[in-house]
Enzyme design. Structure first.
Site, PDB file in Angstrom:
ATOM      1  N   ASP A  16      -4.827  -2.918   0.361  1.00  0.00           N
ATOM      2  CA  ASP A  16      -5.242  -3.989  -0.552  1.00  0.00           C
ATOM      3  C   ASP A  16      -4.061  -4.921  -0.858  1.00  0.00           C
ATOM      4  O   ASP A  16      -4.205  -5.898  -1.599  1.00  0.00           O
ATOM      5  CB  ASP A  16      -5.915  -3.442  -1.821  1.00  0.00           C
ATOM      6  CG  ASP A  16      -5.006  -2.555  -2.639  1.00  0.00           C
ATOM      7  OD1 ASP A  16      -3.872  -2.287  -2.210  1.00  0.00           O
ATOM      8  OD2 ASP A  16      -5.440  -2.123  -3.729  1.00  0.00           O
ATOM      9  N   SER A  17      -2.911  -4.643  -0.233  1.00  0.00           N
ATOM     10  CA  SER A  17      -1.825  -5.630  -0.192  1.00  0.00           C
ATOM     11  C   SER A  17      -2.350  -6.916   0.439  1.00  0.00           C
ATOM     12  O   SER A  17      -1.723  -7.977   0.333  1.00  0.00           O
ATOM     13  CB  SER A  17      -0.630  -5.096   0.606  1.00  0.00           C
ATOM     14  OG  SER A  17      -1.050  -4.496   1.822  1.00  0.00           O
ATOM     15  N   ASP A  54      -7.900   0.851   1.908  1.00  0.00           N
ATOM     16  CA  ASP A  54      -7.777   1.061   0.467  1.00  0.00           C
ATOM     17  C   ASP A  54      -9.104   0.825  -0.237  1.00  0.00           C
ATOM     18  O   ASP A  54      -9.791  -0.182   0.031  1.00  0.00           O
ATOM     19  CB  ASP A  54      -6.765   0.065  -0.125  1.00  0.00           C
ATOM     20  CG  ASP A  54      -5.355   0.610  -0.144  1.00  0.00           C
ATOM     21  OD1 ASP A  54      -5.187   1.834  -0.315  1.00  0.00           O
ATOM     22  OD2 ASP A  54      -4.414  -0.191   0.000  1.00  0.00           O
ATOM     23  N   GLU A 107       4.879   6.003  -3.407  1.00  0.00           N
ATOM     24  CA  GLU A 107       5.454   4.652  -3.481  1.00  0.00           C
ATOM     25  C   GLU A 107       6.520   4.582  -4.565  1.00  0.00           C
ATOM     26  O   GLU A 107       6.273   4.960  -5.726  1.00  0.00           O
ATOM     27  CB  GLU A 107       4.331   3.631  -3.761  1.00  0.00           C
ATOM     28  CG  GLU A 107       4.874   2.211  -3.880  1.00  0.00           C
ATOM     29  CD  GLU A 107       3.863   1.124  -3.568  1.00  0.00           C
ATOM     30  OE1 GLU A 107       2.712   1.446  -3.234  1.00  0.00           O
ATOM     31  OE2 GLU A 107       4.239  -0.057  -3.673  1.00  0.00           O
ATOM     32  N   LYS A 166      -8.110   5.322   1.122  1.00  0.00           N
ATOM     33  CA  LYS A 166      -6.960   5.648   0.265  1.00  0.00           C
ATOM     34  C   LYS A 166      -7.274   5.178  -1.142  1.00  0.00           C
ATOM     35  O   LYS A 166      -7.886   4.123  -1.320  1.00  0.00           O
ATOM     36  CB  LYS A 166      -5.691   4.963   0.791  1.00  0.00           C
ATOM     37  CG  LYS A 166      -4.466   5.199  -0.104  1.00  0.00           C
ATOM     38  CD  LYS A 166      -3.166   4.846   0.587  1.00  0.00           C
ATOM     39  CE  LYS A 166      -2.803   3.383   0.533  1.00  0.00           C
ATOM     40  NZ  LYS A 166      -2.692   2.811  -0.812  1.00  0.00           N
ATOM     41  N   GLU A 211      -5.585   5.158  -5.377  1.00  0.00           N
ATOM     42  CA  GLU A 211      -4.364   5.320  -6.168  1.00  0.00           C
ATOM     43  C   GLU A 211      -4.581   6.196  -7.398  1.00  0.00           C
ATOM     44  O   GLU A 211      -5.574   6.020  -8.113  1.00  0.00           O
ATOM     45  CB  GLU A 211      -3.875   3.937  -6.641  1.00  0.00           C
ATOM     46  CG  GLU A 211      -3.445   3.038  -5.504  1.00  0.00           C
ATOM     47  CD  GLU A 211      -2.900   1.694  -5.988  1.00  0.00           C
ATOM     48  OE1 GLU A 211      -2.708   1.513  -7.215  1.00  0.00           O
ATOM     49  OE2 GLU A 211      -2.655   0.825  -5.131  1.00  0.00           O
TER      50      GLU A 211
HETATM   51  O1  KIV Z   1      -1.868  -1.863   0.073  1.00  0.00           O
HETATM   52  C1  KIV Z   1      -0.940  -1.424   0.784  1.00  0.00           C
HETATM   53  O2  KIV Z   1      -0.511  -2.081   1.733  1.00  0.00           O
HETATM   54  C2  KIV Z   1      -0.415  -0.095   0.446  1.00  0.00           C
HETATM   55  C3  KIV Z   1       0.924   0.348   0.898  1.00  0.00           C
HETATM   56  C4  KIV Z   1       1.151   1.788   0.680  1.00  0.00           C
HETATM   57  C5  KIV Z   1       1.513  -0.088   2.131  1.00  0.00           C
HETATM   58  O3  KIV Z   1      -1.063   0.607  -0.237  1.00  0.00           O
END
Ligand code: KIV
Length: 258
Positions: free
Chosen positions: A45-46, A84, A179, A112, A114
């Protein structure tokens, strides 16, 4: 969909094989990463920051992730593709199930998310969705945190990171991104877990490393996280090529009319 990611990652860790992961958001970069032999491609989600020009990742939507995931999926034949779950798409186990199912339907091999959320993760792993955990600095919480701060510097913080890491492994995660975690703490956590830890700004003691590809390639010279050592400066040849094109175009003579 690739099956058995967890077993394969645990085997790799047992054999001492490191994991090299990078992000992608579109077809050409995904294809280039896959053909270069990367171990896993993350549609992070970057996206919000490095593709959509937002100031952080908080406003990225599920539809945007699906849109970019589909493009990445078309470019990848070999590596697992993880994606993400964006902010507020997994506030409850039920919401997480619905969101993760839509990402799997769009081609994700793993999702993924968080934070220390073992219940949410277990709801997903119970129905065989592969989940990558993410602890330490949590970019989706950057506004409450008031910035990107290193984690695990105090003993209570290190202890709670360790507890959280163990609980995410127990909930069935196939890997854990750490992270901006203190290097000694990530090394300790990596020694204790059977699943691989993938560090970003967390020192060399993790079982693998992940970076945002745009940072690795020097494509955004206006923003570079302090822990990134770019391997290229692609902004320079990019702008050189554009300037050459502009100059050549301006210099074109129109064909003379008969
Ligand atoms: O969103 C992202 O790019 C990430 C990083 C761990 C690279 O979560």
């Amino acid at each position: 969909m690739i099956n058995g990611i967890k077993e394969s990652l645990e085997n790799s860790k047992r054999r001492g094989k490191k994991q090299a992961w990078l992000t992608a958001y579109d077809y050409p970069s995904a294809r280039l990463l896959d053909e270069s032999g990367i171990d896993l491609i993350l549609v992070g989600d970057s996206l919000g920051m490095v593709v959509l020009g937002q100031k952080d990742t908080v406003d990225v939507t599920l539809d945007e992730m699906i849109h970019h995931l589909k493009a990445v999926r078309r470019g990848v034949l070999r590596a697992p593709v993880a994606v993400d779950l964006p902010s507020h798409t997994y506030d409850t186990p039920e919401q997480a199930l619905e969101s993760a199912r839509s990402l799997v339907a769009a081609g994700a091999d793993a999702v993924k998310l968080e934070g220390p959320l073992p219940e949410v993760i277990k709801a997903l792993t119970d129905i065989k969705i592969e989940v990558i955990g993410h602890l330490g600095m949590l970019p989706q919480h950057v506004r409450e945190e008031g910035g990107y701060h290193r984690k695990g510097k105090t003993v209570p913080e290190a202890m709670s990171l360790r507890e959280a890491a163990l609980s995410l492994q127990k909930a069935g995660c196939c890997a854990l991104v750490l992270e901006l975690v203190d290097a000694a703490v990530s090394e300790q956590i990596s020694r204790e877990l059977a699943i691989p830890t993938i560090g970003i700004g967390s020192g060399p003691g993790c079982d693998g490393q992940i970076l945002v590809t745009t940072d690795l390639l020097g494509l955004q010279p206006w923003f570079r996280p302090s822990f990134v050592k770019p391997k290229a400066d692609l902004a320079t040849p990019f702008q050189r090529a554009v300037k050459e094109f502009i100059a050549e175009t301006y210099a074109l003579e129109p064909p003379s009319l008969p």
